[in-house]
Design an enzyme around this catalytic site. Structure first.
Site, PDB file in Angstrom:
ATOM      1  N   LYS A 177     103.533  86.474  26.951  1.00 20.51           N
ATOM      2  CA  LYS A 177     103.451  86.509  25.492  1.00 20.51           C
ATOM      3  C   LYS A 177     104.673  85.856  24.866  1.00 20.51           C
ATOM      4  O   LYS A 177     105.809  86.167  25.221  1.00 20.51           O
ATOM      5  CB  LYS A 177     103.298  87.951  25.022  1.00 20.51           C
ATOM      6  CG  LYS A 177     102.031  88.616  25.549  1.00 20.51           C
ATOM      7  CD  LYS A 177     101.873  90.038  25.074  1.00 20.51           C
ATOM      8  CE  LYS A 177     102.943  90.950  25.599  1.00 20.51           C
ATOM      9  NZ  LYS A 177     102.662  92.374  25.326  1.00 20.51           N
ATOM     10  N   THR A 209     103.947  94.338  12.677  1.00 20.65           N
ATOM     11  CA  THR A 209     103.682  93.903  14.052  1.00 20.65           C
ATOM     12  C   THR A 209     103.741  95.061  15.046  1.00 20.65           C
ATOM     13  O   THR A 209     103.763  94.832  16.249  1.00 20.65           O
ATOM     14  CB  THR A 209     104.713  92.843  14.476  1.00 20.65           C
ATOM     15  OG1 THR A 209     106.041  93.398  14.345  1.00 20.65           O
ATOM     16  CG2 THR A 209     104.604  91.597  13.620  1.00 20.65           C
ATOM     17  N   GLY A 211     102.787  97.683  17.566  1.00 23.57           N
ATOM     18  CA  GLY A 211     101.648  97.905  18.444  1.00 23.57           C
ATOM     19  C   GLY A 211     100.904  96.663  18.880  1.00 23.57           C
ATOM     20  O   GLY A 211      99.828  96.761  19.480  1.00 23.57           O
ATOM     21  N   THR A 212     101.459  95.483  18.610  1.00 24.34           N
ATOM     22  CA  THR A 212     100.743  94.259  19.001  1.00 24.34           C
ATOM     23  C   THR A 212     100.548  94.167  20.510  1.00 24.34           C
ATOM     24  O   THR A 212      99.491  93.748  20.976  1.00 24.34           O
ATOM     25  CB  THR A 212     101.491  93.012  18.504  1.00 24.34           C
ATOM     26  OG1 THR A 212     102.873  93.102  18.878  1.00 24.34           O
ATOM     27  CG2 THR A 212     101.386  92.872  16.999  1.00 24.34           C
ATOM     28  N   GLY A 213     101.564  94.569  21.281  1.00 17.96           N
ATOM     29  CA  GLY A 213     101.445  94.485  22.733  1.00 17.96           C
ATOM     30  C   GLY A 213     100.406  95.442  23.283  1.00 17.96           C
ATOM     31  O   GLY A 213      99.583  95.078  24.127  1.00 17.96           O
ATOM     32  N   CYS A 214     100.452  96.691  22.812  1.00 14.27           N
ATOM     33  CA  CYS A 214      99.455  97.683  23.240  1.00 14.27           C
ATOM     34  C   CYS A 214      98.050  97.209  22.892  1.00 14.27           C
ATOM     35  O   CYS A 214      97.112  97.310  23.701  1.00 14.27           O
ATOM     36  CB  CYS A 214      99.711  99.019  22.544  1.00 14.27           C
ATOM     37  SG  CYS A 214     101.352  99.705  22.759  1.00 14.27           S
TER      38      CYS A 214
END
Length: 268
Positions: A177, A209, A211-214
């Site tokens: 990412k 932004t 929680g974008t990874g989760c």
């Protein structure tokens, strides 16, 4: 149940603010038409301003949660998030070994958006040796890629070099990412031993932004659980997260949550 229903078992921590962790995972899986079940690894005290408390769940209880789900409801994919310490990483590795037929999406959560540590330093090596080789898809951001690969990551080419190192550690695929890499566009790179696919889009100028990874990892897991190919699952997940960021509701004074439910409103 012989028919694939998109069941995703999520092993991760709870976010009281609802923007990341288990809450974001459940919203994402549901919005994309899957079925979410959970094994909660920790209860956190947090909102958009940061994490002020982390209360781990005993590893034996986490394992019992997961096995209760697998023994009855079943799963078509497993997604991991915040694990916390070595004992939890070891527990998850055992669970994955007991469900080898299921693709595992490993999101190596280390630091919260506000800067709080969510993975003990001594557990990084355990993730490297125990979870990366069990990952159908690993989804690190640049700082996580640095910690796991030992390589500096400042450019997209650095992402690729780190991704190659992570593939050598045993991951079947890595989604590198690029949100932390400077540039007017964001470039994520999906890498497998057979080649790569890039996903590129405008960098949204927003503080929302959290929680974008989760969310991205859970969206990928949902696609795999529904029988999509890896590239199809990642492409849909990438588009879903970008739109969820664009439609963020503006809640909170810090790093705000995404609009996870936008596809459901589109169907009305």
């Amino acid at each position: 149940m012989s028919e694939n229903k998109g069941r995703v078992l999520i092993i991760a921590g709870s976010d009281s603010g609802g923007g990341a962790g288990i809450q974001a995972d459940i919203k994402t899986v549901t919005a994309l038409g899957g079925y979410a079940a959970t094994a909660i690894t920790a209860v956190t005290v947090q909102n958009t301003l940061g994490v002020t408390g982390v209360h781990p769940i005993p590893a034996a209880v986490v394992e019992a949660q997961a096995r209760a789900v697998l023994d009855d409801i079943g799963a078509d994919a497993i997604k991991t998030g915040m694990l916390g310490d070595v004992a939890m990483v070891e527990t998850v590795a055992r669970l994955l070994d007991s469900a080898r037929s299921l693709p595992a999406v490993i999101d190596p959560v280390m630091v919260a958006k506000g800067g709080a540590n969510l993975l003990a330093a001594e557990a990084v090596a355990a993730v490297r040796t125990l979870l990366i080789p069990r990952a159908a898809l690993l989804t690190p951001n640049a700082p996580e890629a640095e910690a796991l690969s030992g390589l500096a990551v400042a450019t997209t080419d650095d992402l690729r070099r780190a991704g190659e190192a992570l593939l050598r550690l045993g991951a079947r695929a890595v989604l590198m990412k690029g949100g932390h890499v400077d540039g007017v566009t964001v470039v994520d790179v999906l890498m497998t031993p057979d080649g790569e696919t890039t996903f590129e889009g405008e960098r949204l100028q927003t503080r929302h932004t959290h929680g974008t990874g989760c969310t991205l990892a859970s969206a990928c897991a949902t696609g795999l659980a529904q029988g999509m190919s890896l590239t199809e699952a990642v492409a849909r997940a990438w588009a879903y997260v970008h739109e969820a960021m664009r439609r963020a509701p503006g809640f909170g004074a810090g790093h705000g949550p995404l609009d996870h439910g936008w596809p459901l409103r589109e169907k009305r």
